[in-house]
Each structure stands twice: as structure tokens, then as C-alpha cells.
Design a protein around this motif. Sequence first.
Motif, PDB file in Angstrom:
ATOM      1  N   MET A 180      55.070  46.210  22.497  1.00  0.00           N
ATOM      2  CA  MET A 180      54.054  45.642  21.625  1.00  0.00           C
ATOM      3  C   MET A 180      52.814  45.313  22.465  1.00  0.00           C
ATOM      4  N   THR A 181      51.684  45.523  21.841  1.00  0.00           N
ATOM      5  CA  THR A 181      50.403  45.223  22.467  1.00  0.00           C
ATOM      6  C   THR A 181      49.665  44.233  21.590  1.00  0.00           C
ATOM      7  N   THR A 182      49.064  43.234  22.194  1.00  0.00           N
ATOM      8  CA  THR A 182      48.259  42.289  21.435  1.00  0.00           C
ATOM      9  C   THR A 182      46.827  42.809  21.386  1.00  0.00           C
ATOM     10  N   ILE A 183      46.300  42.904  20.169  1.00  0.00           N
ATOM     11  CA  ILE A 183      44.936  43.371  19.975  1.00  0.00           C
ATOM     12  C   ILE A 183      44.133  42.290  19.264  1.00  0.00           C
ATOM     13  N   SER A 184      42.853  42.300  19.535  1.00  0.00           N
ATOM     14  CA  SER A 184      41.921  41.392  18.861  1.00  0.00           C
ATOM     15  C   SER A 184      40.716  42.202  18.425  1.00  0.00           C
ATOM     16  N   MET A 185      40.223  41.913  17.251  1.00  0.00           N
ATOM     17  CA  MET A 185      39.039  42.588  16.738  1.00  0.00           C
ATOM     18  C   MET A 185      38.411  41.703  15.675  1.00  0.00           C
ATOM     19  N   THR A 186      37.248  42.070  15.255  1.00  0.00           N
ATOM     20  CA  THR A 186      36.599  41.390  14.142  1.00  0.00           C
ATOM     21  C   THR A 186      36.698  42.335  12.955  1.00  0.00           C
ATOM     22  N   VAL A 187      37.299  41.865  11.872  1.00  0.00           N
ATOM     23  CA  VAL A 187      37.441  42.684  10.670  1.00  0.00           C
ATOM     24  C   VAL A 187      36.693  41.998   9.537  1.00  0.00           C
ATOM     25  N   ASN A 188      35.709  42.689   9.026  1.00  0.00           N
ATOM     26  CA  ASN A 188      34.875  42.150   7.942  1.00  0.00           C
ATOM     27  C   ASN A 188      34.298  40.785   8.301  1.00  0.00           C
ATOM     28  N   GLY A 189      33.893  40.661   9.564  1.00  0.00           N
ATOM     29  CA  GLY A 189      33.249  39.438  10.023  1.00  0.00           C
ATOM     30  C   GLY A 189      34.173  38.326  10.459  1.00  0.00           C
ATOM     31  N   LYS A 190      35.489  38.559  10.381  1.00  0.00           N
ATOM     32  CA  LYS A 190      36.451  37.518  10.756  1.00  0.00           C
ATOM     33  C   LYS A 190      37.274  37.978  11.956  1.00  0.00           C
ATOM     34  N   PRO A 191      37.416  37.117  12.965  1.00  0.00           N
ATOM     35  CA  PRO A 191      38.241  37.503  14.118  1.00  0.00           C
ATOM     36  C   PRO A 191      39.725  37.531  13.753  1.00  0.00           C
ATOM     37  N   VAL A 192      40.419  38.557  14.239  1.00  0.00           N
ATOM     38  CA  VAL A 192      41.861  38.675  14.017  1.00  0.00           C
ATOM     39  C   VAL A 192      42.535  39.072  15.323  1.00  0.00           C
ATOM     40  N   THR A 193      43.735  38.576  15.510  1.00  0.00           N
ATOM     41  CA  THR A 193      44.559  38.923  16.660  1.00  0.00           C
ATOM     42  C   THR A 193      45.971  39.162  16.155  1.00  0.00           C
ATOM     43  N   ALA A 194      46.605  40.205  16.667  1.00  0.00           N
ATOM     44  CA  ALA A 194      47.974  40.511  16.250  1.00  0.00           C
ATOM     45  C   ALA A 194      48.650  41.364  17.314  1.00  0.00           C
ATOM     46  N   SER A 195      49.959  41.345  17.307  1.00  0.00           N
ATOM     47  CA  SER A 195      50.745  42.238  18.155  1.00  0.00           C
ATOM     48  C   SER A 195      51.136  43.448  17.336  1.00  0.00           C
ATOM     49  N   VAL A 196      50.915  44.622  17.907  1.00  0.00           N
ATOM     50  CA  VAL A 196      51.233  45.863  17.201  1.00  0.00           C
ATOM     51  C   VAL A 196      51.958  46.806  18.144  1.00  0.00           C
ATOM     52  N   GLU A 197      52.728  47.695  17.573  1.00  0.00           N
ATOM     53  CA  GLU A 197      53.296  48.782  18.361  1.00  0.00           C
ATOM     54  C   GLU A 197      52.152  49.710  18.748  1.00  0.00           C
ATOM     55  N   ASP A 198      52.251  50.316  19.900  1.00  0.00           N
ATOM     56  CA  ASP A 198      51.173  51.176  20.385  1.00  0.00           C
ATOM     57  C   ASP A 198      50.868  52.331  19.437  1.00  0.00           C
ATOM     58  N   ARG A 199      51.820  52.763  18.664  1.00  0.00           N
ATOM     59  CA  ARG A 199      51.629  53.905  17.766  1.00  0.00           C
ATOM     60  C   ARG A 199      51.103  53.512  16.380  1.00  0.00           C
ATOM     61  N   THR A 200      50.851  52.217  16.149  1.00  0.00           N
ATOM     62  CA  THR A 200      50.370  51.758  14.850  1.00  0.00           C
ATOM     63  C   THR A 200      48.979  52.309  14.577  1.00  0.00           C
ATOM     64  N   LEU A 201      48.833  52.948  13.438  1.00  0.00           N
ATOM     65  CA  LEU A 201      47.529  53.479  13.047  1.00  0.00           C
ATOM     66  C   LEU A 201      46.651  52.344  12.538  1.00  0.00           C
ATOM     67  N   LEU A 202      45.359  52.516  12.679  1.00  0.00           N
ATOM     68  CA  LEU A 202      44.425  51.493  12.210  1.00  0.00           C
ATOM     69  C   LEU A 202      44.590  51.259  10.711  1.00  0.00           C
ATOM     70  N   VAL A 203      44.796  52.306   9.945  1.00  0.00           N
ATOM     71  CA  VAL A 203      44.974  52.138   8.499  1.00  0.00           C
ATOM     72  C   VAL A 203      46.222  51.302   8.197  1.00  0.00           C
ATOM     73  N   GLN A 204      47.287  51.497   8.956  1.00  0.00           N
ATOM     74  CA  GLN A 204      48.501  50.689   8.769  1.00  0.00           C
ATOM     75  C   GLN A 204      48.231  49.231   9.112  1.00  0.00           C
ATOM     76  N   PHE A 205      47.519  49.010  10.209  1.00  0.00           N
ATOM     77  CA  PHE A 205      47.188  47.649  10.623  1.00  0.00           C
ATOM     78  C   PHE A 205      46.368  46.947   9.544  1.00  0.00           C
ATOM     79  N   LEU A 206      45.365  47.636   9.020  1.00  0.00           N
ATOM     80  CA  LEU A 206      44.513  47.038   7.985  1.00  0.00           C
ATOM     81  C   LEU A 206      45.295  46.739   6.717  1.00  0.00           C
ATOM     82  N   ARG A 207      46.084  47.698   6.268  1.00  0.00           N
ATOM     83  CA  ARG A 207      46.802  47.545   5.009  1.00  0.00           C
ATOM     84  C   ARG A 207      48.022  46.622   5.135  1.00  0.00           C
ATOM     85  N   GLU A 208      48.860  46.889   6.131  1.00  0.00           N
ATOM     86  CA  GLU A 208      50.151  46.206   6.211  1.00  0.00           C
ATOM     87  C   GLU A 208      50.090  44.870   6.942  1.00  0.00           C
ATOM     88  N   THR A 209      49.312  44.786   7.997  1.00  0.00           N
ATOM     89  CA  THR A 209      49.234  43.543   8.756  1.00  0.00           C
ATOM     90  C   THR A 209      48.217  42.585   8.157  1.00  0.00           C
TER      91      THR A 209
END
Length: 162
Positions: free
Chosen positions: A1-30
Motif C-alpha cells: 500500500m502507498t499513501t497518496i495525498s492530493m487536492t480533489v475539487n479543492g479539498k485535500p485528501v489522503t489515503a492508502s491505496v494499492e499501487d495498481r489502483t486506477l485514479l477512476v477507482q480511487f475517485l469513485r470507490e474511495t
Amino acid sequence: MTTISMTVNGKPVTASVEDRTLLVQFLRETLGLTGTHVGCDTSQCGACLVHVDGVAVKSCTTLAVQADGASVTTIEGLANGDVLHPVQAAFREHHGLQCGFCTPGMIMAAVDMIQRHGAKLDEATIRHELEGNICRCTGYHNIVKAIQAAADQIAGLSQAAE
């Protein structure tokens, strides 16, 4: 698992994801941002289009870890509360949708297109730029009209601000 941080729609988010997680999966599922659609999983249809650091990308072929540290805008991030983005308003006014499945990707493509071309958008350019976005319901005519109307409105707003 990798911890990632980004700003999504103006809000900061941090989460642990599997390296193979697609951005669309992260947005929709996480994050629960289901406006970004999964259409083909092969980068052919454009339903998954989002903006990463202001550039349109197909999130079905972008890893979430690639967006670490980035600013991501989804269809949910365009409107300002109850006030639609000019492109969203133009799609509604000019009936640029039918079933709505491709609409978020079309709108995100249109916003990117307008940012890059400004008021210089003509029908041929719009149609060429939309080649990576598939709509199975419409003949694209109203989508093109909506994008032209939004480009004209945004150009008018920019000129009025100067």
C-alpha cells in the motif's frame, strides 16, 4: 500500500491505496465521487475524463499514485454550489445530453478545450477534439452547439472582466 495525498475539487485528501489502483477507482470507490464514469477501461470512450493539474486525462488508464501531490478536478468540482459552470449550463440549455452517461466526460473535455482554444473554437475544431469521447445516444450536433455556446459565453465574460 502507498499513501497518496492530493487536492480533489479543492479539498485535500489522503489515503492508502494499492499501487495498481486506477485514479477512476480511487475517485469513485474511495472518495465516493461517482460522477466520473467507467465506460470502456481502455481509454477509448472518454467517460472517465478528469483534470489533473489543469490537464484533461483519462482516469481509467491513470494510476492514483500518478496523481499524488496533484490537483484533481472532477465533474463534481465544476459547479459553484448551485450555480452551474458555464459548460454545464450550456449542455442543459442546448440539450447536449440524452442518457447522460458520457456527459461528465464530454463536459470535462469541453472545459479543457475552451481553456486551450478560448473563443477560437469552431465546429471543425470541436468535432476533432471530441474524437476521444464517445456518445452512443446523440449525433453530437447538440453537444457541439453547447460547447460553442459555452466558449462564446466564457470569452464574453473574459472580455467584460478586462
